[in-house]
Design a protein around this motif. Structure first.
Motif, PDB file in Angstrom:
ATOM      1  N   GLY A  37       0.746  -0.648  -0.054  1.00 19.64           N
ATOM      2  CA  GLY A  37      -0.344   0.019  -0.466  1.00 19.64           C
ATOM      3  C   GLY A  37       0.960   1.299  -0.143  1.00 19.64           C
ATOM      4  N   PHE A  38       1.735   1.288   0.618  1.00 18.45           N
ATOM      5  CA  PHE A  38       2.585   2.705   1.201  1.00 18.45           C
ATOM      6  C   PHE A  38       4.048   2.052   1.711  1.00 18.45           C
ATOM      7  N   GLY A  39       4.871   2.838   0.758  1.00 14.39           N
ATOM      8  CA  GLY A  39       6.201   3.160   1.445  1.00 14.39           C
ATOM      9  C   GLY A  39       6.983   3.329   3.250  1.00 14.39           C
ATOM     10  N   GLY A  40       7.571   2.862   3.196  1.00 16.31           N
ATOM     11  CA  GLY A  40       8.325   3.302   4.994  1.00 16.31           C
ATOM     12  C   GLY A  40       7.140   2.467   6.437  1.00 16.31           C
ATOM     13  N   GLN A  41       6.798   1.281   5.962  1.00 16.59           N
ATOM     14  CA  GLN A  41       6.345   0.595   7.289  1.00 16.59           C
ATOM     15  C   GLN A  41       7.343   0.011   7.458  1.00 16.59           C
ATOM     16  N   GLN A  42       7.497  -0.981   8.612  1.00 15.20           N
ATOM     17  CA  GLN A  42       7.300  -1.326   9.388  1.00 15.20           C
ATOM     18  C   GLN A  42       7.601  -3.145   9.143  1.00 15.20           C
ATOM     19  N   PHE A  43       8.871  -3.842   9.064  1.00 16.97           N
ATOM     20  CA  PHE A  43       9.069  -4.805   8.170  1.00 16.97           C
ATOM     21  C   PHE A  43       8.456  -5.844   9.985  1.00 16.97           C
ATOM     22  N   ILE A  44       7.696  -6.923   9.025  1.00 13.99           N
ATOM     23  CA  ILE A  44       6.994  -7.343  10.099  1.00 13.99           C
ATOM     24  C   ILE A  44       8.264  -8.066  10.820  1.00 13.99           C
ATOM     25  N   ARG A  45       7.667  -8.411  12.388  1.00  9.82           N
ATOM     26  CA  ARG A  45       8.479  -9.712  12.380  1.00  9.82           C
ATOM     27  C   ARG A  45       8.790 -10.726  11.874  1.00  9.82           C
ATOM     28  N   THR A  46       7.578 -11.710  12.067  1.00 13.24           N
ATOM     29  CA  THR A  46       6.828 -12.750  11.880  1.00 13.24           C
ATOM     30  C   THR A  46       7.323 -13.506  10.133  1.00 13.24           C
ATOM     31  N   LYS A  62      13.294 -29.877  -3.941  1.00 17.25           N
ATOM     32  CA  LYS A  62      14.650 -29.671  -4.366  1.00 17.25           C
ATOM     33  C   LYS A  62      14.502 -28.842  -6.011  1.00 17.25           C
ATOM     34  N   HIS A  63      13.217 -27.626  -6.022  1.00 17.02           N
ATOM     35  CA  HIS A  63      13.067 -26.395  -7.262  1.00 17.02           C
ATOM     36  C   HIS A  63      14.550 -25.934  -6.745  1.00 17.02           C
ATOM     37  N   ASN A  64      14.587 -25.128  -7.821  1.00 14.95           N
ATOM     38  CA  ASN A  64      15.309 -24.073  -8.006  1.00 14.95           C
ATOM     39  C   ASN A  64      14.389 -22.689  -7.552  1.00 14.95           C
ATOM     40  N   VAL A  65      14.063 -21.830  -6.757  1.00 15.64           N
ATOM     41  CA  VAL A  65      13.116 -20.967  -6.937  1.00 15.64           C
ATOM     42  C   VAL A  65      13.904 -20.082  -5.625  1.00 15.64           C
ATOM     43  N   LEU A  66      14.113 -18.535  -6.372  1.00 14.37           N
ATOM     44  CA  LEU A  66      14.696 -18.037  -5.792  1.00 14.37           C
ATOM     45  C   LEU A  66      13.658 -17.098  -4.552  1.00 14.37           C
ATOM     46  N   ILE A  67      13.872 -16.467  -3.643  1.00 11.46           N
ATOM     47  CA  ILE A  67      13.430 -16.301  -1.988  1.00 11.46           C
ATOM     48  C   ILE A  67      13.841 -14.839  -1.959  1.00 11.46           C
ATOM     49  N   GLU A  68      12.423 -13.763  -2.210  1.00 12.10           N
ATOM     50  CA  GLU A  68      13.300 -12.620  -2.304  1.00 12.10           C
ATOM     51  C   GLU A  68      12.242 -11.665  -1.353  1.00 12.10           C
ATOM     52  N   ILE A  69      12.541 -10.549  -1.017  1.00 14.88           N
ATOM     53  CA  ILE A  69      11.878 -10.033   0.623  1.00 14.88           C
ATOM     54  C   ILE A  69      11.654  -8.780  -0.079  1.00 14.88           C
ATOM     55  N   ASP A  70      10.556  -8.225   0.436  1.00 15.47           N
ATOM     56  CA  ASP A  70      10.095  -6.901   0.062  1.00 15.47           C
ATOM     57  C   ASP A  70       8.966  -6.308   1.232  1.00 15.47           C
ATOM     58  N   GLY A  71       9.559  -4.816   1.916  1.00 17.57           N
ATOM     59  CA  GLY A  71       9.318  -4.336   2.758  1.00 17.57           C
ATOM     60  C   GLY A  71       9.212  -4.095   3.340  1.00 17.57           C
ATOM     61  N   GLY A  72      10.180  -3.074   4.320  1.00 17.31           N
ATOM     62  CA  GLY A  72      10.246  -2.683   5.872  1.00 17.31           C
ATOM     63  C   GLY A  72      12.347  -3.301   5.992  1.00 17.31           C
ATOM     64  N   VAL A  73      12.645  -3.407   4.907  1.00 13.86           N
ATOM     65  CA  VAL A  73      14.092  -3.956   4.520  1.00 13.86           C
ATOM     66  C   VAL A  73      15.364  -3.140   5.270  1.00 13.86           C
ATOM     67  N   LYS A  74      16.150  -2.842   6.167  1.00  8.71           N
ATOM     68  CA  LYS A  74      16.337  -1.941   5.932  1.00  8.71           C
ATOM     69  C   LYS A  74      18.078  -2.113   6.942  1.00  8.71           C
ATOM     70  N   LEU A  75      19.114  -1.139   6.717  1.00  7.79           N
ATOM     71  CA  LEU A  75      20.166  -1.961   7.328  1.00  7.79           C
ATOM     72  C   LEU A  75      20.181  -2.664   8.551  1.00  7.79           C
TER      73      LEU A  75
END
Length: 118
Positions: A37-46, A62-75
């Motif tokens: 919905g909008f940027g700047g949200q807090q990462f959901i810890r779960t 045994k499938h070669n599928v990448l995992i991408e994480i989007d939302g609240g990712v910070k240093l």
């Protein structure tokens, strides 16, 4: 045949079991770690546990599928996200709201992915 990749994104509330039948057909799963919905949200810890569980499912399948994480990712959480099993990080406000966006990018790019996650 032209090199395009197929991916699917799921919201934080979506159960992982819906993905299993899709593994043979996709190259990437984007786990949303905030409600879209909008940027700047807090990462959901779960989301950390969800990343670990998805990694286990993928290793077992045994499938070669990448995992991408989007939302609240910070240093302050990026390494933990990688250690949980993520392959790709998406960071918007984690970069653009940082006092030094270039330094934030360089730091994120220097983090090492844990290939033995899950």
């Amino acid at each position: 045949n032209l090199g395009a990749k197929a991916g699917i994104a799921i919201n934080p509330g979506t159960p992982l079991n819906i993905l299993h039948p899709l593994f043979p057909y996709i190259d990437l799963v984007c786990l949303m770690s905030v409600n879209p919905g909008f940027g700047g949200q807090q990462f959901i810890r779960t989301s950390i546990d969800k990343i670990k569980n998805l990694k286990k499912l993928l290793l077992a399948s045994k499938h070669n599928v990448l995992i991408e994480i989007d939302g609240g990712v910070k240093l302050d959480n990026a390494q933990q996200v990688l250690d949980a099993g993520a392959d790709i990080l998406v960071s918007g406000s984690g970069i653009f709201q940082h006092t030094d966006p270039l330094a934030a990018i360089q730091t994120l790019k220097s983090l090492k992915r844990n290939n033995k996650a899950a």
